[in-house]
Design a protein around this motif. Structure first.
Motif, PDB file in Angstrom:
ATOM      1  N   ILE A 152      -1.890  -2.524 -12.345  1.00 56.71           N
ATOM      2  CA  ILE A 152      -2.608  -2.451 -11.078  1.00 56.71           C
ATOM      3  C   ILE A 152      -3.688  -1.373 -11.175  1.00 56.71           C
ATOM      4  O   ILE A 152      -3.418  -0.242 -11.574  1.00 56.71           O
ATOM      5  CB  ILE A 152      -1.654  -2.138  -9.906  1.00 56.71           C
ATOM      6  CG1 ILE A 152      -0.589  -3.226  -9.778  1.00 56.71           C
ATOM      7  CG2 ILE A 152      -2.437  -1.973  -8.610  1.00 56.71           C
ATOM      8  CD1 ILE A 152      -1.131  -4.619  -9.534  1.00 56.71           C
ATOM      9  N   ARG A 153      -4.915  -1.753 -10.805  1.00 58.79           N
ATOM     10  CA  ARG A 153      -6.043  -0.821 -10.856  1.00 58.79           C
ATOM     11  C   ARG A 153      -6.758  -0.661  -9.510  1.00 58.79           C
ATOM     12  O   ARG A 153      -7.604   0.232  -9.373  1.00 58.79           O
ATOM     13  CB  ARG A 153      -7.059  -1.288 -11.899  1.00 58.79           C
ATOM     14  CG  ARG A 153      -6.501  -1.389 -13.309  1.00 58.79           C
ATOM     15  CD  ARG A 153      -7.588  -1.745 -14.303  1.00 58.79           C
ATOM     16  NE  ARG A 153      -7.036  -2.012 -15.618  1.00 58.79           N
ATOM     17  CZ  ARG A 153      -6.679  -1.092 -16.496  1.00 58.79           C
ATOM     18  NH1 ARG A 153      -6.839   0.190 -16.186  1.00 58.79           N
ATOM     19  NH2 ARG A 153      -6.175  -1.430 -17.665  1.00 58.79           N
ATOM     20  N   ALA A 154      -6.442  -1.515  -8.546  1.00 58.92           N
ATOM     21  CA  ALA A 154      -7.142  -1.474  -7.260  1.00 58.92           C
ATOM     22  C   ALA A 154      -6.179  -1.755  -6.121  1.00 58.92           C
ATOM     23  O   ALA A 154      -5.245  -2.553  -6.257  1.00 58.92           O
ATOM     24  CB  ALA A 154      -8.286  -2.487  -7.253  1.00 58.92           C
ATOM     25  N   LEU A 155      -6.432  -1.100  -5.001  1.00 61.56           N
ATOM     26  CA  LEU A 155      -5.560  -1.192  -3.835  1.00 61.56           C
ATOM     27  C   LEU A 155      -6.406  -1.460  -2.601  1.00 61.56           C
ATOM     28  O   LEU A 155      -7.386  -0.756  -2.346  1.00 61.56           O
ATOM     29  CB  LEU A 155      -4.783   0.113  -3.665  1.00 61.56           C
ATOM     30  CG  LEU A 155      -3.884   0.271  -2.434  1.00 61.56           C
ATOM     31  CD1 LEU A 155      -2.733  -0.725  -2.484  1.00 61.56           C
ATOM     32  CD2 LEU A 155      -3.343   1.702  -2.361  1.00 61.56           C
ATOM     33  N   VAL A 156      -6.039  -2.476  -1.829  1.00 57.62           N
ATOM     34  CA  VAL A 156      -6.715  -2.808  -0.568  1.00 57.62           C
ATOM     35  C   VAL A 156      -5.766  -2.511   0.577  1.00 57.62           C
ATOM     36  O   VAL A 156      -4.643  -3.023   0.615  1.00 57.62           O
ATOM     37  CB  VAL A 156      -7.140  -4.286  -0.533  1.00 57.62           C
ATOM     38  CG1 VAL A 156      -7.775  -4.624   0.817  1.00 57.62           C
ATOM     39  CG2 VAL A 156      -8.104  -4.604  -1.668  1.00 57.62           C
ATOM     40  N   LEU A 157      -6.219  -1.685   1.512  1.00 56.35           N
ATOM     41  CA  LEU A 157      -5.389  -1.290   2.651  1.00 56.35           C
ATOM     42  C   LEU A 157      -5.952  -1.832   3.947  1.00 56.35           C
ATOM     43  O   LEU A 157      -7.161  -1.734   4.211  1.00 56.35           O
ATOM     44  CB  LEU A 157      -5.320   0.242   2.749  1.00 56.35           C
ATOM     45  CG  LEU A 157      -4.665   0.997   1.593  1.00 56.35           C
ATOM     46  CD1 LEU A 157      -4.781   2.498   1.835  1.00 56.35           C
ATOM     47  CD2 LEU A 157      -3.210   0.586   1.440  1.00 56.35           C
ATOM     48  N   ASP A 158      -5.082  -2.374   4.770  1.00 54.56           N
ATOM     49  CA  ASP A 158      -5.433  -2.762   6.128  1.00 54.56           C
ATOM     50  C   ASP A 158      -5.477  -1.504   6.998  1.00 54.56           C
ATOM     51  O   ASP A 158      -4.857  -0.496   6.673  1.00 54.56           O
ATOM     52  CB  ASP A 158      -4.382  -3.749   6.646  1.00 54.56           C
ATOM     53  CG  ASP A 158      -4.596  -4.124   8.092  1.00 54.56           C
ATOM     54  OD1 ASP A 158      -5.740  -4.440   8.460  1.00 54.56           O
ATOM     55  OD2 ASP A 158      -3.610  -4.110   8.860  1.00 54.56           O
ATOM     56  N   LYS A 159      -6.200  -1.578   8.125  1.00 55.54           N
ATOM     57  CA  LYS A 159      -6.256  -0.435   9.035  1.00 55.54           C
ATOM     58  C   LYS A 159      -5.305  -0.602  10.221  1.00 55.54           C
ATOM     59  O   LYS A 159      -4.340   0.130  10.364  1.00 55.54           O
ATOM     60  CB  LYS A 159      -7.677  -0.213   9.562  1.00 55.54           C
ATOM     61  CG  LYS A 159      -7.766   0.952  10.575  1.00 55.54           C
ATOM     62  CD  LYS A 159      -9.138   1.088  11.171  1.00 55.54           C
ATOM     63  CE  LYS A 159      -9.434   0.086  12.266  1.00 55.54           C
ATOM     64  NZ  LYS A 159      -8.746   0.421  13.550  1.00 55.54           N
ATOM     65  N   ASP A 160      -5.583  -1.590  11.074  1.00 59.28           N
ATOM     66  CA  ASP A 160      -4.848  -1.722  12.323  1.00 59.28           C
ATOM     67  C   ASP A 160      -3.374  -2.050  12.099  1.00 59.28           C
ATOM     68  O   ASP A 160      -3.030  -3.049  11.464  1.00 59.28           O
ATOM     69  CB  ASP A 160      -5.479  -2.813  13.193  1.00 59.28           C
ATOM     70  CG  ASP A 160      -6.827  -2.392  13.737  1.00 59.28           C
ATOM     71  OD1 ASP A 160      -6.858  -1.454  14.554  1.00 59.28           O
ATOM     72  OD2 ASP A 160      -7.841  -2.986  13.340  1.00 59.28           O
ATOM     73  N   ASN A 161      -2.523  -1.186  12.619  1.00 59.72           N
ATOM     74  CA  ASN A 161      -1.071  -1.328  12.541  1.00 59.72           C
ATOM     75  C   ASN A 161      -0.542  -1.241  11.110  1.00 59.72           C
ATOM     76  O   ASN A 161       0.570  -1.684  10.825  1.00 59.72           O
ATOM     77  CB  ASN A 161      -0.594  -2.636  13.189  1.00 59.72           C
ATOM     78  CG  ASN A 161       0.816  -2.513  13.744  1.00 59.72           C
ATOM     79  OD1 ASN A 161       1.251  -1.429  14.151  1.00 59.72           O
ATOM     80  ND2 ASN A 161       1.557  -3.613  13.760  1.00 59.72           N
ATOM     81  N   THR A 162      -1.351  -0.671  10.209  1.00 59.63           N
ATOM     82  CA  THR A 162      -0.899  -0.374   8.852  1.00 59.63           C
ATOM     83  C   THR A 162      -1.212   1.080   8.531  1.00 59.63           C
ATOM     84  O   THR A 162      -0.322   1.877   8.287  1.00 59.63           O
ATOM     85  CB  THR A 162      -1.583  -1.289   7.826  1.00 59.63           C
ATOM     86  OG1 THR A 162      -1.246  -2.654   8.106  1.00 59.63           O
ATOM     87  CG2 THR A 162      -1.131  -0.950   6.406  1.00 59.63           C
TER      88      THR A 162
END
Length: 235
Positions: free
Chosen positions: A57-67
């Protein structure tokens, strides 16, 4: 209602629910973002019969709302800020300052001044970029834009090296499925560590939790692996 403003995404999610429901299941489930393991790969399925062989794993995508934040806000709790700092310093993501990306259907997702202000606030407070989505390609339709971002920034051009993390099956998990990436589902959404019993999930999120439980426990369904990965062929 919010989901009606993203009708193409709603149609896509319904199509999967009817014809390929397993694609709405996450590869791994955690209560909240605070429980995301480091390294992130350690909580994903193994790539062979050897349980220690995990995806790269080299990249991470994060949600904003309620995360990352309470719904419809850009308020950052100290515990979540500390979690982001640990992720940024981890070997998986410390190689490139653009290896962690926030992708939200509010902050940075429209041309409104409010959404742009939220994006800039998050970038300033966390030191993490926020994707400026095309208003007609919001999650789960923004996958190609996410891939292009990581490619342009020299992070990775392999979708199977990307993990999406969020609280919604129909957006966060589904966009990962669409592009051939891994997914973590934050089952409980955002919780304040000091008041963990307060539930910020909306109606759709709660219905998704019931749906996930039915597929997993009632029908024995599991999430398909990202495209191009076949555990059976890995030695």
């Amino acid at each position: 209602m919010p989901f009606l403003s993203n009708l193409p995404a709603l149609r896509l999610a319904l199509a999967y629910a009817l014809h390929d429901p397993s694609s709405l299941l996450p590869h791994s489930t955690i209560p909240t973002l605070l429980y995301l393991p480091i390294p992130v790969s350690s909580g994903l399925p193994s790539l062979s019969t050897n349980p220690t062989r995990k995806p790269t794993i080299r990249a991470l995508v994060l949600d904003k709302d309620n995360t990352l934040c309470p719904p419809k806000t850009a308020k950052l709790h100290a515990a979540y800020i500390a979690k982001i700092e640990k992720l940024k310093a981890s070997p998986e993501f410390s190689h490139n300052p653009s290896s962690i990306l926030i992708v939200s259907n509010t902050a940075g997702s429209t041309r409104s001044a409010e959404d742009e202000a939220e994006a800039k606030q998050l970038e300033a407070e966390l030191g993490v970029p926020v994707l400026r989505q095309h208003p007609e390609r919001r999650k789960p339709l923004c996958g190609p834009d996410v891939l292009e971002f990581f490619k342009e920034k020299g992070v990775t051009d392999d979708p199977a090296e990307i993990v999406f993390v969020g609280d919604r099956l129909a957006t966060d998990v589904l966009v990962a499925r669409e592009v051939g990436s891994w997914s973590y589902w934050c089952r409980d959404g955002w919780r304040n560590p000091e008041i963990p019993g307060r539930d910020y999930r909306g109606f759709l999120s709660k219905m998704e939790a019931r749906y996930e439980r039915l597929l997993r426990d009632g029908y024995g369904k599991v999430a398909p692996l990202p495209r191009g990965i076949n555990i059976a062929t890995k030695k």
